[in-house]
Scaffold this motif. Structure first.
Motif, short mmCIF file in Angstrom:
data_model
loop_
_atom_site.label_atom_id
_atom_site.label_comp_id
_atom_site.label_asym_id
_atom_site.label_seq_id
_atom_site.Cartn_x
_atom_site.Cartn_y
_atom_site.Cartn_z
N GLY A 417 -38.88 -73.69 82.60
CA GLY A 417 -38.91 -74.04 81.19
C GLY A 417 -38.38 -72.89 80.35
O GLY A 417 -37.88 -71.89 80.86
N PRO A 418 -38.47 -73.01 79.03
CA PRO A 418 -37.97 -71.93 78.17
C PRO A 418 -38.85 -70.70 78.28
O PRO A 418 -40.07 -70.79 78.47
CB PRO A 418 -38.06 -72.54 76.77
CG PRO A 418 -39.13 -73.57 76.87
CD PRO A 418 -39.03 -74.12 78.26
N VAL A 419 -38.24 -69.53 78.17
CA VAL A 419 -38.98 -68.27 78.22
C VAL A 419 -39.02 -67.64 76.84
O VAL A 419 -38.25 -68.00 75.94
CB VAL A 419 -38.38 -67.29 79.24
CG1 VAL A 419 -38.43 -67.89 80.64
CG2 VAL A 419 -36.94 -66.92 78.88
N ARG A 420 -39.92 -66.70 76.67
CA ARG A 420 -40.15 -66.05 75.38
C ARG A 420 -38.85 -65.60 74.73
O ARG A 420 -37.94 -65.09 75.39
CB ARG A 420 -41.06 -64.83 75.58
CG ARG A 420 -41.30 -64.03 74.29
CD ARG A 420 -42.10 -62.77 74.56
NE ARG A 420 -41.43 -61.84 75.44
CZ ARG A 420 -40.50 -60.98 75.05
NH1 ARG A 420 -40.10 -60.94 73.80
NH2 ARG A 420 -39.95 -60.15 75.92
N VAL A 421 -38.76 -65.78 73.42
CA VAL A 421 -37.59 -65.28 72.71
C VAL A 421 -37.52 -63.76 72.88
O VAL A 421 -38.53 -63.07 72.78
CB VAL A 421 -37.63 -65.68 71.22
CG1 VAL A 421 -37.56 -67.18 71.06
CG2 VAL A 421 -38.86 -65.13 70.51
N GLY A 422 -36.35 -63.25 73.18
CA GLY A 422 -36.18 -61.82 73.40
C GLY A 422 -36.60 -61.36 74.79
O GLY A 422 -36.66 -60.14 75.04
N ALA A 423 -36.88 -62.28 75.71
CA ALA A 423 -37.44 -61.91 77.02
C ALA A 423 -36.48 -61.11 77.88
O ALA A 423 -36.90 -60.43 78.82
CB ALA A 423 -37.87 -63.16 77.78
N PHE A 424 -35.17 -61.18 77.61
CA PHE A 424 -34.20 -60.49 78.46
C PHE A 424 -33.92 -59.07 78.01
O PHE A 424 -33.33 -58.28 78.73
CB PHE A 424 -32.88 -61.28 78.48
CG PHE A 424 -33.06 -62.69 78.94
CD1 PHE A 424 -33.28 -62.99 80.26
CD2 PHE A 424 -33.04 -63.74 78.02
CE1 PHE A 424 -33.46 -64.30 80.68
CE2 PHE A 424 -33.23 -65.04 78.43
CZ PHE A 424 -33.44 -65.32 79.76
N ALA A 425 -34.33 -58.74 76.79
CA ALA A 425 -34.04 -57.42 76.24
C ALA A 425 -35.13 -56.43 76.61
O ALA A 425 -36.32 -56.76 76.65
CB ALA A 425 -33.92 -57.50 74.72
N THR A 426 -34.74 -55.20 76.89
CA THR A 426 -35.67 -54.10 77.14
C THR A 426 -35.24 -52.91 76.31
O THR A 426 -34.21 -52.94 75.62
CB THR A 426 -35.68 -53.71 78.63
OG1 THR A 426 -34.43 -53.05 78.95
CG2 THR A 426 -35.88 -54.91 79.53
N GLY A 427 -36.00 -51.83 76.40
CA GLY A 427 -35.67 -50.64 75.64
C GLY A 427 -34.37 -49.98 76.03
O GLY A 427 -33.84 -49.15 75.29
N SER A 428 -33.83 -50.36 77.20
CA SER A 428 -32.58 -49.74 77.65
C SER A 428 -31.43 -50.75 77.75
O SER A 428 -30.38 -50.44 78.30
CB SER A 428 -32.79 -49.08 79.02
OG SER A 428 -33.22 -50.03 79.98
N SER A 429 -31.62 -51.96 77.23
CA SER A 429 -30.60 -53.00 77.36
C SER A 429 -29.36 -52.69 76.53
O SER A 429 -29.46 -52.25 75.38
CB SER A 429 -31.16 -54.34 76.90
OG SER A 429 -32.22 -54.77 77.69
N ASP A 430 -28.20 -52.98 77.11
CA ASP A 430 -27.01 -53.09 76.29
C ASP A 430 -26.86 -54.56 75.91
O ASP A 430 -27.72 -55.39 76.22
CB ASP A 430 -25.77 -52.55 77.01
CG ASP A 430 -25.45 -53.28 78.30
OD1 ASP A 430 -26.02 -54.37 78.54
OD2 ASP A 430 -24.63 -52.77 79.08
N ARG A 431 -25.76 -54.90 75.26
CA ARG A 431 -25.60 -56.27 74.77
C ARG A 431 -25.63 -57.28 75.91
O ARG A 431 -26.30 -58.32 75.82
CB ARG A 431 -24.29 -56.38 73.99
CG ARG A 431 -23.98 -57.79 73.51
CD ARG A 431 -22.63 -57.82 72.81
NE ARG A 431 -22.19 -59.19 72.62
CZ ARG A 431 -20.96 -59.55 72.27
NH1 ARG A 431 -20.04 -58.61 72.08
NH2 ARG A 431 -20.64 -60.81 72.12
N GLU A 432 -24.94 -56.99 77.01
CA GLU A 432 -24.89 -57.93 78.12
C GLU A 432 -26.26 -58.13 78.77
O GLU A 432 -26.69 -59.26 79.01
CB GLU A 432 -23.88 -57.46 79.18
CG GLU A 432 -23.76 -58.40 80.37
CD GLU A 432 -22.72 -57.94 81.37
OE1 GLU A 432 -23.05 -57.79 82.56
OE2 GLU A 432 -21.57 -57.71 80.94
N LEU A 433 -26.96 -57.04 79.04
CA LEU A 433 -28.27 -57.15 79.68
C LEU A 433 -29.29 -57.84 78.77
O LEU A 433 -30.21 -58.51 79.26
CB LEU A 433 -28.77 -55.77 80.08
CG LEU A 433 -28.06 -55.10 81.26
CD1 LEU A 433 -28.56 -53.68 81.45
CD2 LEU A 433 -28.24 -55.92 82.53
N ALA A 434 -29.15 -57.67 77.47
CA ALA A 434 -30.07 -58.30 76.53
C ALA A 434 -29.73 -59.77 76.29
O ALA A 434 -30.53 -60.50 75.71
CB ALA A 434 -30.05 -57.56 75.20
#
Length: 529
Positions: A417-434
């Motif tokens: 199902g859908p995951v939390r908004v912003g779930a892919f971003a971390t403190g070290s994410s660049d645009r692609e990873l986020a």
């Protein structure tokens, strides 16, 4: 135009700004409003506001909070939208240096308390910087006399905030130069890879299979460009600056919305039958018309089983289904679903926002960069699928494996199902990873489908960009002229979601850009202003 998809993000990282994208949807927080300085016609609404991972990187790019005020009329018991004053009457708070800009009902006209009043305000950094935005004792001037009430008729006041990202004025391309179904292209295209079309103004566009005109690779079906014609100057094309919600509408935001409606309006905006007269709600997960043990598709908005048969119902998030709302793992930050187009339109009208167009969608994804054939919203053709949820329901909910940047169907049924908004971003994410668009908007590709106004039919093309005024019809419908109606004609789907194959996530894929569906489905909501 910048020549590659990393240059802006390198600039952001070097400035310690958007190189660290939000790890928890920024946890926007706003205190209860208090009233101060009553004059007999106006009063100040005072509150505190904060959110994490705020930024401003130059005179054109920043994030913001869209803030608006509702009050409950002591005489009628109804929640209504407060008419705010102009910029000069508001007072920025203490803390992060900030600017307050009034969102007038019609931004093309000057402020007039009687006819063109402030529906809300944008609050954002006034100088370059990044990190947590915190301000206390903000004061917004409210012209309550223009609401037709006396001070003694104000029973309650509630302040709401929505995270936004400013998308600056400027040219951009639609169409990637690839072969995505239905893709926008210059009308000189005949077959094979498309020819990206450059949007250079908000002037009317000719839609035709001729060089220099906007066109599409499909002229029929769900991916259609809609035939030859004109896209009027009033149709928002994305060239002018606008704000877009940072992420899709969340469960908590939609529950807050429901809690300001009448019982009849609540019944319209939910799937379970909760019409006046009903006092036992067995299917208490009201957006999916079901009960436990856990809500389907992680749709955790619920009410109590036993309710007053006539009064408005109180809704809350309860993803863990223990009957207690507001707990850490209750899924407040999960994108709200399933929502019909009419549900989304009602929320946008109620909040003073408006629908986005599919041209604005591509601008938010791609920005001013040259297109990359087959790219996703994060500017590359790389995608790593999430396959499990970590810390489910919490505001720290994330996904595995580490490095996943998209939520979509693959290799069998995808049941997360859908995951939390912003779930892919971390403190070290660049645009692609986020998994972020060019300006920092999240999950434009995957997780939940976007429902923008389409270019593909006459109803969509007639959209003028009129803004919501904070009020709904008696039965809970948006009532803004020239918006697509409850039949959803004029609305399409872009960006793909958790039940789509990865190809549907591509920025320029228009497979369903002209699909008409008025049902509650996978799409969530994201507004602009």
């Amino acid at each position: 135009m910048k020549a590659n998809s990393t240059s802006l993000f390198l600039l952001m990282t070097a400035a310690c700004l958007l190189g660290s994208l939000p790890a928890s949807a920024n946890n926007i927080s706003i205190s209860a409003g208090t009233l101060t300085g009553n004059t007999g016609t106006v009063v100040d609404v005072q509150f505190d506001l904060s959110w994490e991972n705020s930024w401003r990187i130059d005179p054109d790019r920043w994030d913001a909070a869209w803030v608006f005020v509702k009050y409950r009329n002591a005489g009628t018991g109804l929640w209504e939208h407060a008419r705010l004053g102009d910029d000069a009457t508001h007072q920025a708070g203490s803390g992060t240096p900030s600017t307050i800009s009034t969102g007038l009902l019609d931004p093309a006209l000057p402020f007039d308390a009687g006819t063109n009043w402030g529906v809300g305000v944008f609050i954002h950094r006034s100088a370059a910087g990044s990190g947590t935005f915190t301000t206390t004792d903000v004061k917004l001037r409210w012209n309550y006399a223009q609401n037709g009430i006396a001070y003694t008729e104000i029973a309650d006041v509630q302040v709401f905030a929505v995270e936004m990202v400013r998308i600056p004025e400027g040219p951009f391309h639609v169409g990637s130069g690839g072969t995505e179904p239905g893709s926008f292209t210059d009308g000189a295209w005949g077959s094979g890879p498309t020819i990206p079309f450059l949007i250079t103004s908000e002037n009317a566009l000719t839609i035709a299979p001729n060089a220099g005109s906007l066109w599409g690779t499909s002229s029929s079906g769900n991916s259609s460009i809609g035939g030859t014609g004109t896209l009027p100057a009033a149709f928002p094309k994305g060239y002018k600056a606008f704000y877009m919600m940072k992420h899709e509408l969340t469960m908590q935001q939609y529950a807050d919305f429901l809690n300001t409606l009448t019982r009849t309006q609540q019944n319209t905006r939910t799937a379970t039958d909760i019409a006046p007269g009903i006092f036992i709600v067995n299917n208490y997960f009201v957006m999916v018309n079901s009960s436990g043990p856990f809500p389907t598709i992680r749709s955790g908005i619920r009410c109590d089983v036993n309710v007053n048969p006539t009064a408005p119902i109180t809704f809350y998030c309860d993803l863990n289904n223990n009957g207690v709302g507001g707990e850490a793992d209750d899924g407040a930050w999960v994108p709200c679903n399933p929502l019909s187009w009419a549900d989304i339109a009602a929320y946008l009208d109620w909040s003073g926002l408006r629908p986005m167009t599919e041209l604005e969608f591509e601008k938010a994804c791609r920005g001013s960069l040259l297109p990359v054939a087959g790219e996703y919203a994060w500017g590359t053709t790389n995608s790593t699928r999430a396959n499990s949820i970590v810390d489910p329901g919490a505001n720290t909910e994330s996904v595995s494996p580490v490095g996943a940047n998209a939520n979509h169907f693959q290799d069998g049924f995808f049941s997360l199902g859908p995951v939390r908004v912003g779930a892919f971003a971390t403190g070290s994410s660049d645009r692609e990873l986020a998994g972020a668009g060019y300006y920092g908007n999240l999950e434009l590709s995957g997780n939940m489908m976007e429902k923008p106004v389409t270019v593909g039919n006459a109803t969509g093309r007639a959209f003028t960009g009129a803004l919501g005024n904070g009020a709904l019809s008696a039965v809970g419908q948006a009532d803004v002229p020239a918006w697509p109606g409850t039949n959803a004609i004029g609305i399409g789907f872009r960006g793909g979601d958790y039940v789509n194959q990865v190809a549907f996530l591509r920025t320029s894929d228009r497979t369903n850009a002209n699909t008409v569906s008025s049902n509650r489905g996978q799409g969530s909501g994201r507004g602009v202003r």
